[in-house]
Design a protein around this motif. Structure first.
Motif, PDB file in Angstrom:
ATOM      1  N   LYS A 190       0.822  -1.223   0.000  1.00 14.64           N
ATOM      2  CA  LYS A 190       0.000   0.000   0.000  1.00 14.64           C
ATOM      3  C   LYS A 190       0.851   1.266   0.000  1.00 14.64           C
ATOM      4  CE  LYS A 190      -4.056  -1.931   2.317  1.00 14.64           C
ATOM      5  NZ  LYS A 190      -3.531  -3.172   2.969  1.00 14.64           N
ATOM      6  N   LEU A 191       0.470   2.205  -0.869  1.00 21.75           N
ATOM      7  CA  LEU A 191       1.112   3.521  -0.891  1.00 21.75           C
ATOM      8  C   LEU A 191       0.018   4.578  -0.808  1.00 21.75           C
ATOM      9  CD1 LEU A 191       3.878   3.341  -3.659  1.00 21.75           C
ATOM     10  CD2 LEU A 191       4.216   3.753  -1.220  1.00 21.75           C
ATOM     11  N   ASN A 192       0.281   5.654  -0.089  1.00 21.07           N
ATOM     12  CA  ASN A 192      -0.685   6.744   0.036  1.00 21.07           C
ATOM     13  C   ASN A 192      -0.615   7.607  -1.222  1.00 21.07           C
ATOM     14  OD1 ASN A 192      -2.015   9.131   0.669  1.00 21.07           O
ATOM     15  ND2 ASN A 192      -1.184   9.267   2.750  1.00 21.07           N
ATOM     16  N   PRO A 193      -1.716   7.678  -2.005  1.00 21.52           N
ATOM     17  CA  PRO A 193      -1.682   8.449  -3.261  1.00 21.52           C
ATOM     18  C   PRO A 193      -1.290   9.915  -3.039  1.00 21.52           C
ATOM     19  CG  PRO A 193      -3.761   7.242  -3.056  1.00 21.52           C
ATOM     20  CD  PRO A 193      -3.026   7.055  -1.764  1.00 21.52           C
ATOM     21  N   LEU A 194      -1.698  10.485  -1.891  1.00 19.14           N
ATOM     22  CA  LEU A 194      -1.370  11.893  -1.632  1.00 19.14           C
ATOM     23  C   LEU A 194       0.138  12.093  -1.466  1.00 19.14           C
ATOM     24  CD1 LEU A 194      -4.155  13.070   0.839  1.00 19.14           C
ATOM     25  CD2 LEU A 194      -3.641  14.033  -1.426  1.00 19.14           C
ATOM     26  N   VAL A 195       0.820  11.072  -0.935  1.00 13.25           N
ATOM     27  CA  VAL A 195       2.270  11.174  -0.786  1.00 13.25           C
ATOM     28  C   VAL A 195       2.934  11.183  -2.167  1.00 13.25           C
ATOM     29  CG1 VAL A 195       4.310   9.847  -0.052  1.00 13.25           C
ATOM     30  CG2 VAL A 195       2.440  10.287   1.561  1.00 13.25           C
ATOM     31  N   LEU A 196       2.430  10.348  -3.070  1.00 11.27           N
ATOM     32  CA  LEU A 196       2.979  10.347  -4.433  1.00 11.27           C
ATOM     33  C   LEU A 196       2.646  11.663  -5.150  1.00 11.27           C
ATOM     34  CD1 LEU A 196       2.260   6.685  -5.644  1.00 11.27           C
ATOM     35  CD2 LEU A 196       4.275   7.607  -4.493  1.00 11.27           C
ATOM     36  N   ALA A 197       1.439  12.165  -4.917  1.00  3.30           N
ATOM     37  CA  ALA A 197       1.062  13.441  -5.533  1.00  3.30           C
ATOM     38  C   ALA A 197       1.946  14.570  -5.014  1.00  3.30           C
ATOM     39  CB  ALA A 197      -0.408  13.748  -5.248  1.00  3.30           C
ATOM     40  N   ALA A 198       2.197  14.574  -3.702  1.00  3.42           N
ATOM     41  CA  ALA A 198       3.063  15.608  -3.120  1.00  3.42           C
ATOM     42  C   ALA A 198       4.474  15.497  -3.675  1.00  3.42           C
ATOM     43  CB  ALA A 198       3.073  15.491  -1.598  1.00  3.42           C
ATOM     44  N   ALA A 199       4.931  14.273  -3.902  1.00  2.94           N
ATOM     45  CA  ALA A 199       6.271  14.086  -4.467  1.00  2.94           C
ATOM     46  C   ALA A 199       6.347  14.690  -5.866  1.00  2.94           C
ATOM     47  CB  ALA A 199       6.629  12.600  -4.500  1.00  2.94           C
ATOM     48  N   SER A 200       5.301  14.484  -6.680  1.00  4.54           N
ATOM     49  CA  SER A 200       5.279  15.095  -8.018  1.00  4.54           C
ATOM     50  C   SER A 200       5.325  16.612  -7.910  1.00  4.54           C
ATOM     51  CB  SER A 200       3.992  14.751  -8.777  1.00  4.54           C
ATOM     52  OG  SER A 200       3.726  13.402  -8.746  1.00  4.54           O
ATOM     53  N   LEU A 201       4.464  17.139  -7.033  1.00  5.16           N
ATOM     54  CA  LEU A 201       4.405  18.599  -6.879  1.00  5.16           C
ATOM     55  C   LEU A 201       5.734  19.143  -6.364  1.00  5.16           C
ATOM     56  CD1 LEU A 201       0.908  19.106  -5.208  1.00  5.16           C
ATOM     57  CD2 LEU A 201       1.630  19.914  -7.467  1.00  5.16           C
ATOM     58  N   GLY A 202       6.423  18.380  -5.539  1.00  4.67           N
ATOM     59  CA  GLY A 202       7.652  18.853  -4.905  1.00  4.67           C
ATOM     60  C   GLY A 202       8.888  18.686  -5.773  1.00  4.67           C
ATOM     61  N   GLY A 203       8.742  18.021  -6.932  1.00  2.27           N
ATOM     62  CA  GLY A 203       9.888  17.905  -7.831  1.00  2.27           C
ATOM     63  C   GLY A 203      10.784  16.711  -7.549  1.00  2.27           C
ATOM     64  N   VAL A 204      10.252  15.711  -6.842  1.00  3.71           N
ATOM     65  CA  VAL A 204      11.017  14.480  -6.617  1.00  3.71           C
ATOM     66  C   VAL A 204      11.250  13.798  -7.967  1.00  3.71           C
ATOM     67  CG1 VAL A 204      10.865  12.166  -5.598  1.00  3.71           C
ATOM     68  CG2 VAL A 204      10.199  14.175  -4.256  1.00  3.71           C
ATOM     69  N   THR A 205      12.480  13.318  -8.189  1.00  6.95           N
ATOM     70  CA  THR A 205      12.812  12.770  -9.512  1.00  6.95           C
ATOM     71  C   THR A 205      12.782  11.249  -9.576  1.00  6.95           C
ATOM     72  OG1 THR A 205      15.153  13.021  -8.924  1.00  6.95           O
ATOM     73  CG2 THR A 205      14.163  14.754 -10.261  1.00  6.95           C
ATOM     74  N   GLU A 206      12.894  10.558  -8.429  1.00  9.36           N
ATOM     75  CA  GLU A 206      12.833   9.095  -8.394  1.00  9.36           C
ATOM     76  C   GLU A 206      12.134   8.696  -7.101  1.00  9.36           C
ATOM     77  OE1 GLU A 206      16.901   7.489  -8.502  1.00  9.36           O
ATOM     78  OE2 GLU A 206      17.454   9.240  -9.686  1.00  9.36           O
ATOM     79  N   ILE A 207      11.290   7.675  -7.154  1.00  8.35           N
ATOM     80  CA  ILE A 207      10.629   7.170  -5.939  1.00  8.35           C
ATOM     81  C   ILE A 207      10.833   5.656  -5.869  1.00  8.35           C
ATOM     82  CG2 ILE A 207       8.479   7.012  -4.623  1.00  8.35           C
ATOM     83  CD1 ILE A 207       7.362   9.313  -6.297  1.00  8.35           C
ATOM     84  N   TYR A 208      11.287   5.164  -4.712  1.00  2.81           N
ATOM     85  CA  TYR A 208      11.434   3.727  -4.499  1.00  2.81           C
ATOM     86  C   TYR A 208      10.567   3.292  -3.330  1.00  2.81           C
ATOM     87  CZ  TYR A 208      15.360   4.417  -7.597  1.00  2.81           C
ATOM     88  OH  TYR A 208      16.126   4.762  -8.687  1.00  2.81           O
ATOM     89  N   ARG A 209       9.893   2.148  -3.469  1.00  2.62           N
ATOM     90  CA  ARG A 209       8.960   1.676  -2.445  1.00  2.62           C
ATOM     91  C   ARG A 209       9.700   0.808  -1.422  1.00  2.62           C
ATOM     92  NH1 ARG A 209       4.880   0.386  -6.159  1.00  2.62           N
ATOM     93  NH2 ARG A 209       6.182   0.286  -8.011  1.00  2.62           N
ATOM     94  N   VAL A 210      10.627   1.428  -0.719  1.00  3.87           N
ATOM     95  CA  VAL A 210      11.370   0.741   0.335  1.00  3.87           C
ATOM     96  C   VAL A 210      11.444   1.666   1.549  1.00  3.87           C
ATOM     97  CG1 VAL A 210      12.763  -0.753  -1.141  1.00  3.87           C
ATOM     98  CG2 VAL A 210      13.549   1.580  -0.655  1.00  3.87           C
ATOM     99  N   GLY A 211      11.624   1.070   2.717  1.00  3.50           N
ATOM    100  CA  GLY A 211      11.681   1.873   3.929  1.00  3.50           C
ATOM    101  C   GLY A 211      12.638   1.272   4.945  1.00  3.50           C
ATOM    102  N   GLY A 212      12.582   1.797   6.165  1.00  3.03           N
ATOM    103  CA  GLY A 212      13.394   1.259   7.249  1.00  3.03           C
ATOM    104  C   GLY A 212      14.883   1.510   7.066  1.00  3.03           C
ATOM    105  N   ALA A 213      15.664   0.831   7.893  1.00  4.01           N
ATOM    106  CA  ALA A 213      17.118   0.978   7.835  1.00  4.01           C
ATOM    107  C   ALA A 213      17.654   0.563   6.470  1.00  4.01           C
ATOM    108  CB  ALA A 213      17.773   0.136   8.933  1.00  4.01           C
ATOM    109  N   GLN A 214      16.958  -0.394   5.810  1.00  5.71           N
ATOM    110  CA  GLN A 214      17.425  -0.869   4.505  1.00  5.71           C
ATOM    111  C   GLN A 214      17.341   0.241   3.443  1.00  5.71           C
ATOM    112  OE1 GLN A 214      14.932  -2.136   6.308  1.00  5.71           O
ATOM    113  NE2 GLN A 214      13.094  -2.537   5.099  1.00  5.71           N
ATOM    114  N   ALA A 215      16.329   1.091   3.539  1.00  5.81           N
ATOM    115  CA  ALA A 215      16.207   2.180   2.562  1.00  5.81           C
ATOM    116  C   ALA A 215      17.288   3.234   2.798  1.00  5.81           C
ATOM    117  CB  ALA A 215      14.818   2.813   2.667  1.00  5.81           C
ATOM    118  N   VAL A 216      17.543   3.530   4.061  1.00  7.89           N
ATOM    119  CA  VAL A 216      18.606   4.489   4.391  1.00  7.89           C
ATOM    120  C   VAL A 216      19.958   3.964   3.886  1.00  7.89           C
ATOM    121  CG1 VAL A 216      19.855   5.597   6.293  1.00  7.89           C
ATOM    122  CG2 VAL A 216      17.354   5.386   6.377  1.00  7.89           C
ATOM    123  N   ALA A 217      20.190   2.672   4.097  1.00  8.01           N
ATOM    124  CA  ALA A 217      21.449   2.065   3.644  1.00  8.01           C
ATOM    125  C   ALA A 217      21.572   2.132   2.123  1.00  8.01           C
ATOM    126  CB  ALA A 217      21.522   0.617   4.114  1.00  8.01           C
ATOM    127  N   ALA A 218      20.474   1.868   1.423  1.00  9.73           N
ATOM    128  CA  ALA A 218      20.510   1.914  -0.042  1.00  9.73           C
ATOM    129  C   ALA A 218      20.834   3.322  -0.532  1.00  9.73           C
ATOM    130  CB  ALA A 218      19.178   1.436  -0.614  1.00  9.73           C
TER     131      ALA A 218
END
Lengths: 431, 431
Positions: free
Chosen positions: A167-195
Motif C-alpha cells: 500500500k502507498l498513500n496516493p497523496l504522498v505520491l502526488a506531493a512528491a510530483s508537486l515537490g519535484g522528486v525525480t525518483e521514488i522507491y517503495r522501500v523503507g526502514g534501515a534498509q532504505a537508508v542504507a541503499a
C-alpha cells in the motif's frame, strides 16, 4: 492530569529542572539491528534490500519493481481529491516563495592588501528524502523536505517510502510530483537508508539524507552519517503557548490538543500569568477531548507530558521559554511581537491569536521541520541551507604572499609544521 | 610510491573508484570505552572527571584546580615569543574581518495576503571548544574555532584542553585569550566532552561542542549529539592540486608535503595534463623529503595515500575533483578562476601559484576547519552560521486566517489530524 508548576513556589526551580530533564521517548536499543541491516545492504545491495522489504513490509519485489513508475504516479494523482490537491499546490507555492528568500549570496571581496577572498555556494548534487509509511505518511512533510531541496538547486531528489503490504498513500505520491522528486522507491526502514547511502545496482547513492522516520531509520541515519550528510534526528513534537489574560481559552486548548494528537510522546505546555485563563484552558481541553477522533493519543500526551506553568508576570516567561527551547512557540498576549523579540530559543514563533500552529504546519510557507527536544538551543529548522554547501576562496599574488607569508611561516614553525613554512619560503626565496 | 592513475587507461574508472573508496583511517572501536566514560561523568560529575584525568593525563586535580587561572593565562602570554604573538594577532584580526561578512541577515516581509513572515537569527548561548593536547595542540585551530563563535555573539565560550603530566602549551592559552575564550579547563578526552555536554558542579553545560580530537573524543561527540549540538567529525586532512604545464614543480611538491606532514593518514593528490610536470613533481617531492623534519610522517602519507592522476586535458579534471571533493583544492593553471568556477565540491579553493594552502591555514582569514573525507559533497567549513540558529516567524490576522485556513483544514483532514483542522475551524466559527 498535566503537570502544574508555579514560578512563585519555593521548589519551582527544582521541579522545573526535573520537568525539563524528563524523557518523553523510550529509546529502544535498535542500533545493533539497524547496523546489521545497513551492513548487509552495503555488502549485497539490491538482494539484501529486496529481502528486508519482503521481511518487514511483507512485499515481494524485484529490482525492476523497486521504483514507482510514472504510470503509478499519474494514477495516484488522479485518485486524489481535487480540493486536497489544490491545497497541496497552495502549500507548495507558498513554501517555495518563502524558501526562495533563503538562497544565500556568494561573496567576493579584495582586502586592503590586495588579497582576494570570499565564498561560493553550490547545491548538493543529490539528496534522499525518507518518508514514513502507514499513518505517519504525511504529504505535507514531503513538500516541506522536497521544496527547499529543489529551491537550492538539487537536481537529483530521490524519495524512499515503505509500502507495507503493497500500500502507498496516493497523496504522498502526488506531493512528491508537486515537490519535484525525480525518483521514488517503495522501500523503507534501515534498509532504505542504507541503499541511499551506499547505493545498490538499482538505486544510485545520494550525498545527503533527510526526513523523519522510526527508531530504526534514526539509528541507520546515525550510522551512515559521515558517508553521507543527514539532517537532524527528530524527536516527538512539542508546542509552548505563552498567553496573558487576553488569551482565548478555547483557541489555546485547541492548539494544545493539535500538538498532543500527533503522538503520545508529544508535549503541550502553557505558560500564563492569568490564573483565570489557566483554569479555563484546562476545562476547555477536557471538553474538546470528548469529541476528538484521536482523543486516546491526545489525552495520553496531555496527561503524561502536558504542563501549565503559572508566572507572576510575562517577563518571567522569557527564561523559562529559553530553557524549554520549544519546537513551536505560540504567543497570544497583548503585544506578542515585543515578547517574541526577547526570546532566544525557539524553532518557530506564531504571533497573535489568529496564527494557530496548524497554519505553519501546512500553508504558512515557513518550514514545519523544526528542532525538537530542546535542540532549538543550538539548531534551526530545515531550510535551503541544508541543501547547499559553501566553498571558501582565497587568492594571493606575489605582493600579497610577501605581505602575509612571514607571519604564516612564523606560525608554521611555532606549530612544528616546517613543510607548511617551506611551502611559503620557497616561493619567497626564503628557504 | 604514490598511486599513479591515467585517465586514458582502460581500467581508469575501476581504479579511480577503488582509490576513492580506500579507507585512510583505522577506525578503532572505541565506542564502548567512550560510552562508559561519558555515562560516568554524566552520573558522578566532577568526581568522575577528576578520576579520568588522573588516569589518562597522569594529573591529580581537585575541583578548584580544574580551571586554568587568570594568572596562568597571563604567565603563558608572557612566556610566548613576541613575533609569534604578533602573528597570532594578525591571524585573529584577519579571521574576524572575514567572518564578520558571514553574519546572516534577519528577514521580515508581508506577502500579498497580508501574512507577516520571516526569520530571526540568534547566537547560541554557550559553546565548548575542544583542543587536543600534546603535539596536535595548534594555537591556529583555537583561533579558527573561537573567533567565529565570538563574531556570532556567543557570550560564554568554554575551552577544554588536556594537560598530560600537567603540561599546557602557552601558545594555546595565548590564542584562547586572543580568541575571546571565557573559561578554560585542563581536561580532555571523552571525559571533557561529557563534562561540556552534561555539566558538572564545576563546569556548567554548553549548548554546542566544536573542535577536533582523537577517536575517543569523536566517539564521545557522537554520543552526546542531540543533547548538545556538535560540529563535523573531522578526518585526516587532504589536498588536491590541479596544475597544468605552467605549474612550478618545486612549489607544488612543497604544498603536497605540507599536507602530508600533518599525519600518516593525510592525503596529497596531483591532477595534471602535463607528463613533464608530473615527473618533475615526483622528483621534487623526493628531494624535499630529504631535509624535512617530519619526513617520516610525510613520506608514509605520500607513499600510502599520495596520488598523481594524468588527464588528457584540464576539463577532464572537473568530474574527478568533484568526486574527490577535497578539503583543500589548489589550482595552479593558466586560468585558475575559470577552472574553479566549474568545480562544485571542495572545502576551500586556493587560486594561482602564489596561494599555498599554508596561507589559508594561518593568516588568509578564511576558516581552516573544513570538511574532510569527501564530505565537501554535502557540508561546509566552519563559519559564523555554526554558532547561530534561526527562528522562523509567522503572523496572521483574522483576514489572513480566513484566506489560508480552509486549505490548511483540508490538509489536516487528509492527514487524519482533526485537532489541527479544529484549531483553525474554531477561530473561523467553522466547527
Amino acid at each position: 492530569m498535566p503537570v502544574r508548576l508555579d514560578r512563585s513556589s519555593a521548589d519551582f526551580d527544582q521541579r522545573f529542572a526535573a520537568f525539563l530533564a524528563a524523557k518523553r521517548e523510550v529509546s529502544a536499543d535498535v542500533e545493533a539491528a539497524a547496523r546489521a541491516i545497513v551492513d548487509d545492504v552495503a555488502k549485497r545491495g539490491d538482494a539484501a534490500l529486496l529481502e528486508a522489504t519482503a521481511k518487514f513490509d511483507r512485499l515481494t519485489l524485484d529490482a525492476a519493481s523497486l521504483r514507482v513508475s510514472a504510470a503509478e504516479i499519474e494514477a495516484a494523482n488522479k485518485a486524489c481529491d481535487a480540493a486536497t490537491l489544490d491545497a497541496l499546490k497552495l502549500a507548495r507555492d507558498r513554501i517555495e516563495i518563502y524558501h526562495r528568500r533563503q538562497l544565500p549570496q556568494d561573496e567576493r571581496f579584495t582586502d586592503p592588501l590586495g588579497v582576494e577572498l570570499g565564498w561560493r555556494y553550490t547545491a548538493i548534487e543529490s539528496a534522499g528524502l525518507y518518508v514514513p509509511g502507514g499513518t505517519a505518511a504525511y504529504p505535507s512533510s514531503v513538500l516541506m523536505n522536497a521544496v527547499p531541496a529543489k529551491v537550492a538547486g538539487v537536481s537529483r531528489l530521490v524519495m524512499v517510502v515503505p509500502s507495507p503490504d503493497g500500500k502507498l498513500n496516493p497523496l504522498v505520491l502526488a506531493a512528491a510530483s508537486l515537490g519535484g522528486v525525480t525518483e521514488i522507491y517503495r522501500v523503507g526502514g534501515a534498509q532504505a537508508v542504507a541503499a541511499l547511502a551506499h547505493g545498490t545496482a538499482t538505486i544510485a547513492p545520494v550525498a545527503k539524507i533527510v526526513g523523519p522516520g522510526n527508531a530504526y531509520v534514526a539509528a541507520a541515519k546515525r550510522l551512515v552519517f559521515g558517508k553521507v550528510g543527514i539532517d537532524m534526528i527528530a524527536g516527538p513534537s512539542e508546542v509552548l503557548v505563552i498567553a496573558d489574560d487576553t488569551g482565548n481559552a478555547d483557541w489555546i486548548a485547541a492548539d494544545l490538543l493539535a500538538q498532543a494528537e500527533h503522538d503520545a510522546s508529544a508535549q503541550s505546555i502553557l505558560i500564563t500569568d492569568s490564573a483565570r485563563l489557566a483554569a479555563d484552558v484546562e476545562k476547555a481541553v477536557e471538553a474538546q477531548l470528548k469529541t476528538l477522533p484521536r482523543a486516546a493519543i491526545a489525552s495520553a500526551s496531555w496527561a503524561d507530558f502536558g504542563a501549565i506553568i503559572m508566572v507572576k508576570n510575562l517577563g518571567d516567561s522569557i527564561p523559562l521559554a529559553d530553557a524549554i527551547a520549544a519546537e513551536h512557540l505560540e504567543i497570544m498576549t497583548a503585544d506578542p511581537d515585543a515578547l517574541a523579540a526577547k526570546i532566544r530559543n525557539a524553532g518557530a514563533v506564531f504571533l497573535g491569536p489568529h496564527t494557530p500552529e496548524a497554519i505553519g504546519d501546512y500553508v504558512g510557507g515557513s518550514n514545519h521541520v523544526l528542532p525538537t527536544a530542546r535542540s532549538a538551543r543550538f539548531s534551526s529548522g530545515l531550510s535551503v541551507h541544508d541543501f547547499m554547501k559553501r566553498t571558501s576562496i582565497l587568492k594571493c599574488g606575489p605582493d600579497q604572499l610577501r605581505a602575509l607569508g612571514p607571519a604564516a611561516m612564523t606560525l608554521g614553525q611555532a606549530e612544528g609544521l616546517d613543510a607548511h613554512s617551506r611551502s611559503i619560503g620557497l616561493r619567497l626565496n626564503l628557504s
